[in-house]
Design a protein around this motif. Structure first.
Motif, PDB file in Angstrom:
ATOM      1  N   ALA A 116       0.830  -1.208   0.000  1.00 12.81           N
ATOM      2  CA  ALA A 116       0.000   0.000   0.000  1.00 12.81           C
ATOM      3  C   ALA A 116       0.865   1.257   0.000  1.00 12.81           C
ATOM      4  O   ALA A 116       0.513   2.261  -0.629  1.00 12.81           O
ATOM      5  CB  ALA A 116      -0.949  -0.005   1.192  1.00 12.81           C
ATOM      6  N   VAL A 119       1.841   1.989  -3.469  1.00 17.36           N
ATOM      7  CA  VAL A 119       0.721   2.560  -4.224  1.00 17.36           C
ATOM      8  C   VAL A 119       0.586   4.050  -3.905  1.00 17.36           C
ATOM      9  O   VAL A 119       0.422   4.882  -4.808  1.00 17.36           O
ATOM     10  CB  VAL A 119      -0.585   1.786  -3.934  1.00 17.36           C
ATOM     11  CG1 VAL A 119      -1.799   2.518  -4.478  1.00 17.36           C
ATOM     12  CG2 VAL A 119      -0.499   0.378  -4.522  1.00 17.36           C
ATOM     13  N   TYR A 148      -8.128  -3.766  -6.645  1.00 25.38           N
ATOM     14  CA  TYR A 148      -7.636  -3.763  -5.259  1.00 25.38           C
ATOM     15  C   TYR A 148      -6.195  -3.264  -5.266  1.00 25.38           C
ATOM     16  O   TYR A 148      -5.344  -3.831  -5.963  1.00 25.38           O
ATOM     17  CB  TYR A 148      -7.678  -5.169  -4.645  1.00 25.38           C
ATOM     18  CG  TYR A 148      -7.115  -5.172  -3.236  1.00 25.38           C
ATOM     19  CD1 TYR A 148      -7.919  -4.845  -2.142  1.00 25.38           C
ATOM     20  CD2 TYR A 148      -5.765  -5.442  -2.997  1.00 25.38           C
ATOM     21  CE1 TYR A 148      -7.398  -4.812  -0.853  1.00 25.38           C
ATOM     22  CE2 TYR A 148      -5.239  -5.408  -1.712  1.00 25.38           C
ATOM     23  CZ  TYR A 148      -6.066  -5.091  -0.643  1.00 25.38           C
ATOM     24  OH  TYR A 148      -5.542  -5.048   0.621  1.00 25.38           O
ATOM     25  N   GLY A 150      -4.768  -1.951  -2.048  1.00 26.75           N
ATOM     26  CA  GLY A 150      -4.294  -1.797  -0.673  1.00 26.75           C
ATOM     27  C   GLY A 150      -5.275  -1.035   0.189  1.00 26.75           C
ATOM     28  O   GLY A 150      -6.320  -0.591  -0.273  1.00 26.75           O
ATOM     29  N   LYS A 281       5.112  -7.900  -1.997  1.00 27.97           N
ATOM     30  CA  LYS A 281       4.850  -9.343  -1.805  1.00 27.97           C
ATOM     31  C   LYS A 281       6.051 -10.239  -2.153  1.00 27.97           C
ATOM     32  O   LYS A 281       6.908 -10.459  -1.300  1.00 27.97           O
ATOM     33  CB  LYS A 281       3.591  -9.737  -2.565  1.00 27.97           C
ATOM     34  CG  LYS A 281       2.360  -9.039  -1.972  1.00 27.97           C
ATOM     35  CD  LYS A 281       1.071  -9.765  -2.237  1.00 27.97           C
ATOM     36  CE  LYS A 281      -0.056  -9.251  -1.378  1.00 27.97           C
ATOM     37  NZ  LYS A 281      -1.009  -8.394  -2.064  1.00 27.97           N
TER      38      LYS A 281
END
Ligand SMILES: *Cc1c(COP(=O)(O)O)cnc(C)c1O
Length: 441
Positions: A116, A119, A148, A150, A281
Motif C-alpha cells: 500500500a 501505491v 484492489y 491496498g 509481496k
C-alpha cells in the motif's frame, strides 16, 4: 498467564488483520512454531501446506536456507541505515538488478515498506509529475471496477471492493472507475470484455484527460476480486491510450510480479512497460516487508531541479532497509539459479493436470489458471452460507492453509512445491469440498 497457549495470549493482546475478532470465539487461531518449504508447523507438530504462499508472498519456501544465510551475513555488516543522504550496497545492487529486469525502461527505484505504501508513492508521484510540468489540473486518478490496491486511505480511493472501502467513504477521494476487462459472465468472451473495457477507458480519457494524472491497474489478474483473469489485449490497448491521452500508467504488480503469471512481470504478457510499476509481496521471497516503485526516466527528470519543492519529499523510516534488500537480492539469485520461470511453467502444467477433476465436477465453474495461480468457483446453487469461512476451517483440519475469496477457491503455492505436494493439495481440496458440499445437500 504464561502457561496459556499462544493462541489465547494472542487473542488477549494482538489485534489481527482483516479479521472480525469476535469470529474467533468460534474459529480458533493457529499458532505457527516453524516452517520449512511449503509447510508450516504448529506447536503440536501438525503440518499445514501453505497453498496461498502466506498471502501471496512466499516464492521459494519457508525458512529457505539460501535466503536465511544471506540475511545472517548481512546482519554482521549493517542492519539498517537511513536512506536520505546515505546509501549501501544491497539497495544499490537491488535497484540495478530491478532496472535490468525491466530492460532499463524503469531505471529509478523508490522504496517503501508495504504494498500500500508503494501505491501511495506511485499516486503522489504521478500527480506531482504533472504539477512539476505545469499541468496543475491533472489531479484525478482512474482505476478499474473490482480493483484492489491496498488499504491505506489513498490506496482505498483506487480500490473498488466495497467490503474494504465503504465504511471509510467520507474519508476517501474516490477515483474514476472504468469498466473491468474481466467478462461479467460466461456469455461474454475475454476478447469481447476486453474490447468493451477499452471503449470505456477511451471514452473516459476523451472526456477527462485534462484532469487525469494516472491510470492504475493490476496487470492480467484482478487477484483480490477473486483471481479474475483478463486478456493481454486490454493491457496493450490501455498502454496505447495512456500514451495518446497523456495519462501515466501505473502497473500494480504487487501480487502478479516475480513470475507469478509465468512471465517475470505480468506486463510482459502484453509486451508493454508502464510509466510506474509497484512491487512488493514476492519481492523479498516472502521474508521481510519491502516495496518499491520503479519509475521511468522522464518522471525522475521532472523532479530533478534546484527547487526543493519540486523534489519528491516522501519518506518512510525504513526506506530501503538493508536486510529487506538482502532478502530481495537472495530471491533474485534463486530466480536465476533455479531457473524459476521454467519452474513456474512446469508448476502451471502440473497444477492443470492435478486439478483436471474440477472441470468434470458440475458443482464447480469458471475454472481458470495462469502460471502458478489456479482458481475455480463453487456454483451458486451449491453454495452453502459462509462457504469461505467453513471451507478454510475444514481445510485447516486437513492440514491445508487456504482462504477462499467469496465462492472462489484458489491456490497460489510457493514455486518449489513438489509434484507429490501438488497431488496432496488437489486431493485435500477435493475431499474438503466433498465433505462440505455433501453435508449441505
Ligand atoms: C496485496 C496488494 C496490495 C497491498 O499490499 P500490502 O503489502 O498488503 O499493503 C496492493 N496491490 C495489490 C495488487 C495487492 O495484491
Amino acid at each position: 498467564m504464561i502457561d496459556q497457549p499462544w493462541t489465547d495470549r494472542s487473542l488477549n493482546s494482538v489485534w489481527h488483520p482483516c479479521t472480525q475478532m469476535k469470529a474467533h470465539e468460534e474459529s480458533p487461531l493457529v499458532a505457527i512454531k516453524n516452517g520449512r518449504g511449503v509447510f508450516l508447523y504448529d506447536y503440536e507438530g501438525k503440518s499445514y501446506l501453505d497453498a496461498i504462499s502466506s498471502w501471496w508472498t512466499n516464492l521459494f519456501g519457508h525458512s529457505n536456507p539460501y535466503i536465511n544465510q544471506a540475511i545472517i551475513n548481512q546482519l554482521s555488516e549493517i542492519e539498517h541505515v537511513m536512506l536520505a543522504g546515505m546509501t549501501h550496497r544491497p539497495v544499490v545492487e537491488l535497484s540495478e538488478r530491478l532496472s535490468a529486469l525491466t530492460s532499463h525502461h524503469l531505471g529509478r527505484a523508490f522504496y517503501g515498506s508495504d504494498g500500500a505504501s508503494a501505491v501511495e508513492i506511485a499516486l503522489k508521484m504521478s500527480f506531482h509529475y504533472w504539477r512539476n510540468l505545469g499541468f496543475t489540473s491533472k489531479s484525478k486518478f482512474v482505476c478499474l471496477q473490482n480493483s484492489y490496491h491496498g488499504e491505506t486511505l489513498g490506496a482505498l480511493g483506487v480500490t473498488d471492493i466495497p467490503l474494504f472501502s465503504d465504511t471509510y467513504s467520507p474519508l476517501i477521494q474516490q477515483a474514476i472507475l472504468c469498466k473491468s476487462p474481466v467478462p461479467l459472465n460466461n456469455s461474454v468472451s475475454l476478447e469481447e470484455a476486453s474490447q468493451l473495457a477499452i471503449e470505456d477507458l477511451k471514452a473516459t480519457f476523451e472526456a477527462h484527460h485534462q484532469q487525469i494524472a494516472c491510470f492504475i491497474l493490476e496487470p492480467m489478474i484482478q487477484c483480490a476480486a477473486g483471481i479474475q483473469i483478463y486478456s493481454a489485449s486490454y493491457l496493450k490497448a490501455a498502454r496505447a491510450l495512456c500514451t495518446e491521452y497523456e495519462v501515466l500508467m501505473i502497473a500494480d504488480e504487487i501480487a502478479v510480479g516475480f513470475g507469478r503469471t509465468g512471465k517475470f512481470f505480468a506486463c510482459e504478457h502484453a509486451g508493454i512497460w508502464p510509466d510506474l510499476m509497484t512491487l512488493s509481496k514476492g519481492l523479498t521471497g516472502g521474508y521481510l516487508p519491502l516495496s518499491v516503485v520503479l519509475s521511468a526516466e522522464k518522471i525522475y527528470q521532472a523532479f530533478y531541479h534546484d527547487d526543493i519543492r519540486l523534489g519528491f519529499l516522501h519518506s518512510h523510516s525504513y526506506t530501503g532497509n538493508p536486510l529487506a534488500c538482502t532478502a530481495a537480492l537472495a530471491t533474485l539469485d534463486l530466480f536465476e539459479s533455479t531457473n524459476a520461470l521454467a519452474l513456474v511453467n512446469d508448476l502451471a502444467s502440473e497444477l492443470l493436470t492435478a486439478f483436471a477433476w474440477v472441470k468434470a465436477d458440475s458443482r464447480l465453474t469458471n475454472f481458470r489458471q495462469l502460471g502458478s495461480i489456479l482458481a475455480f468457483d463453487v456454483a451458486n446453487n451449491y453454495l452453502p452460507l459462509h462457504f469461505s469461512k467453513i471451507f478454510a476451517s475444514i481445510a485447516k483440519d486437513h492440514g491445508l492453509l487456504i482462504r477462499p475469496i467469496g465462492n472462489t477457491v484458489y491456490v497460489m503455492p510457493p514455486y518449489i512445491i513438489s509434484k507429490t505436494e501438488i497431488e496432496f493439495l488437489s486431493q485435500t481440496i477435493k475431499d474438503c469440498l466433498n465433505k462440505l458440499l455433501e453435508e449441505i445437500s
